[in-house]
Design an enzyme around this catalytic site. Structure first.
Site, mmCIF file in Angstrom:
data_model
loop_
_atom_site.group_PDB
_atom_site.id
_atom_site.type_symbol
_atom_site.label_atom_id
_atom_site.label_comp_id
_atom_site.label_asym_id
_atom_site.label_seq_id
_atom_site.Cartn_x
_atom_site.Cartn_y
_atom_site.Cartn_z
ATOM 1 N N HIS A 82 0.853 -1.188 0.000
ATOM 2 C CA HIS A 82 0.000 0.000 0.000
ATOM 3 C C HIS A 82 0.888 1.237 0.000
ATOM 4 C CE1 HIS A 82 -3.540 2.447 0.733
ATOM 5 N NE2 HIS A 82 -2.707 3.218 1.419
ATOM 6 N N ASP A 161 -15.259 2.577 7.014
ATOM 7 C CA ASP A 161 -14.185 3.437 6.511
ATOM 8 C C ASP A 161 -14.633 4.181 5.261
ATOM 9 O OD1 ASP A 161 -11.433 4.480 6.303
ATOM 10 O OD2 ASP A 161 -11.534 3.376 4.418
ATOM 11 N N ARG A 168 -14.450 12.659 6.016
ATOM 12 C CA ARG A 168 -13.191 13.355 6.353
ATOM 13 C C ARG A 168 -12.726 14.213 5.187
ATOM 14 N NH1 ARG A 168 -9.576 8.640 7.116
ATOM 15 N NH2 ARG A 168 -7.953 10.187 7.311
ATOM 16 N N SER A 183 -7.718 3.824 8.839
ATOM 17 C CA SER A 183 -8.424 3.724 7.560
ATOM 18 C C SER A 183 -7.697 2.746 6.637
ATOM 19 C CB SER A 183 -8.478 5.127 6.932
ATOM 20 O OG SER A 183 -8.810 5.069 5.568
ATOM 21 N N LYS A 187 -8.773 -1.727 5.948
ATOM 22 C CA LYS A 187 -9.027 -2.339 4.637
ATOM 23 C C LYS A 187 -8.037 -3.470 4.366
ATOM 24 C CE LYS A 187 -9.027 1.872 3.153
ATOM 25 N NZ LYS A 187 -9.123 3.211 2.618
HETATM 26 N N1 URA Z 1 -5.728 6.436 2.230
HETATM 27 C C1 URA Z 1 -6.718 5.813 2.909
HETATM 28 O O1 URA Z 1 -7.170 4.738 2.530
HETATM 29 N N2 URA Z 1 -7.191 6.409 4.029
HETATM 30 C C2 URA Z 1 -6.713 7.579 4.492
HETATM 31 O O2 URA Z 1 -7.174 8.040 5.504
HETATM 32 C C3 URA Z 1 -5.687 8.218 3.764
HETATM 33 C C4 URA Z 1 -5.209 7.623 2.630
#
Ligand code: URA
Length: 425
Positions: A82, A161, A168, A183, A187
């Protein structure tokens, strides 16, 4: 439980109890807690923080809001990556097939660009026919047959999320380390990968502008992953200048294919190999050589099969923008700075990115760089080419490039930032 007491606890710098966290995430997902109440709580968290115990519980509650995937039936170990997002960050495109060619299964759930940072799915959608949306069954099938899949996360994964991130985004509460960490990790843990490598970007083009903030984010995420049984490691990598020579959708696919063909810009190759080695190590694969898999075409073979399995034509001509505008160097000397954020904003304004989630993107739009920091340039030589289908956007894009670069007198010493700044395991 009532939401006002939860908001007051965090407003007054208190610690949220596990019961408060479980309840507020569940009630928000069900619609019992209103957006304005959740945004007040998110702002209180941004201002007053959460400790590691609160963050772990918050992450677990977001995972519990949806389904969990499971890759246990696969014959290979799983490894995912990621990136926290940057400009010209096309690394997932060559990396996923490369790591698959070395023996891991790579389930890469990716996102779309927002603002100045590009999105992997937008890039891949410039390939004619390619589909980002797969059912869980299709995703597993592509992963099993080709070794890698890059697709959108399904609606069932961490729905809390999805809702909270959208909130957000419009309430100035994205840049809170506890909220970013929970967040991303909710995932990734719900996705069910066995190992995870985090590419935490640092610099003007990244969320984290300082190495200290990046370290804090990285170590929070590594702890969350490790405590959930996911072997997790983070690299802190430079995002003060764009990665490679392109920022845009089809432009970045073209550059990724160059890397898979054994060429491509040296910084993209270096970071792709560094992340591939970390992913293979985390997945327990010790004897593979990713540099060889790039050179001998085996990573390219996986790429072609992976793209075709999702409906794309890997040999199709990629879209090209209708109009180009060349930006020339204003002086002769050494290019000492080329700002990632400014280039990202220019690419976005040219049509490569979107201002709102529902906006379309232009496949051919973006910025192509002709020089990188450290190179000697001559006044009047092309420095960048801007691409768009809508030439009225050139002026707006050019405004963001007014102070995007510095040229120092010839002979000026220049030391480039290393690509990999730190490693947290
Ligand atoms: N990427 C995400 O998935 N969540 C965040 O809060 C920031 C970047």
């Amino acid at each position: 439980m009532d939401v006002i007491s939860v908001i007051r606890t965090k407003r007054d710098r208190g610690e949220l109890s596990p019961e408060q966290i479980d309840w507020v995430i569940d009630a928000y997902t069900r619609g019992e807690v209103a957006d304005e109440q959740m945004s007040a709580l998110a702002m209180a968290i941004l201002l007053n923080g959460m400790n590691r115990t609160e963050i772990a519980r918050w992450t677990a509650a977001m995972i519990a809001s949806g389904e969990r995937m499971n890759f246990d039936a696969l014959s290979r170990p799983t490894a995912d990556k990621h990136s926290t997002g940057g400009v010209g960050d096309k690394i997932t495109l060559p990396l996923a097939p490369l790591v698959a060619a070395c023996g891991a299964a790579v389930p890469q759930l990716s996102g779309r660009g927002l603002g100045h940072t590009g999105g992997t799915l937008d890039k891949l959608e410039s390939i004619p026919g390619w589909r980002a949306l797969l059912s869980n069954e299709e995703m597993l099938n592509v992963l099993d047959t080709t070794g890698a899949v890059i697709c959108a996360a399904g609606d069932g994964l961490a729905p809390a999320d999805k809702k909270l991130y959208a909130l957000r985004d419009v309430t100035g509460t994205v840049e809170a380390i506890p909220l970013i960490a929970s967040s991303i990790m909710s995932k990734k843990i719900a996705e069910g990968t066995g190992s995870l490598v985090l590419d935490v970007k640092v610099g003007t083009g990244a969320f984290m502008k300082t190495i200290e903030d990046a370290r804090e984010l990285a170590s929070t995420m590594v702890a969350l992953g490790t405590d959930s049984g996911v072997r997790t490691v983070a690299l802190l990598t430079d995002m003060s200048t764009p990665l490679g020579l392109t920022a845009g959708n089809a432009l970045e696919v073209r550059e990724s294919v160059e890397v898979l063909a054994g060429g491509g810009p040296s910084d993209v190759v270096e970071l792709t190999l560094a992340l591939a080695r970390e992913m293979l190590d985390a997945a327990g694969i010790k004897d593979a050589d990713p540099a060889k898999a790039l050179a001998d075409g085996s990573a390219m073979d996986v790429w072609k099969r992976m793209i075709a399995a999702q409906g794309g034509d890997p040999d199709a001509t990629l879209p090209v923008a209708r109009e180009q505008h060349v930006v020339t160097a204003s002086a002769s000397g050494v290019l000492t700075r080329l700002d990632a954020y400014d280039v990202g904003i220019a690419a976005w304004r040219l049509g490569a990115g979107r201002a709102r989630k529902e906006d379309p993107v232009q496949a051919g739009a973006g910025v192509e760089l002709h020089a990188k920091p450290g190179e000697t340039v001559t006044a009047g030589q092309p420095l960048m080419t801007l691409h768009t289908d809508t030439p009225e956007k050139f002026d707006y894009a050019l405004q963001s490039l007014g102070s995007a670069y510095d040229i120092a007198p010839a002979g000026t010493e220049f030391t480039a930032n290393p690509i990999v700044l730190d490693r947290i395991a």
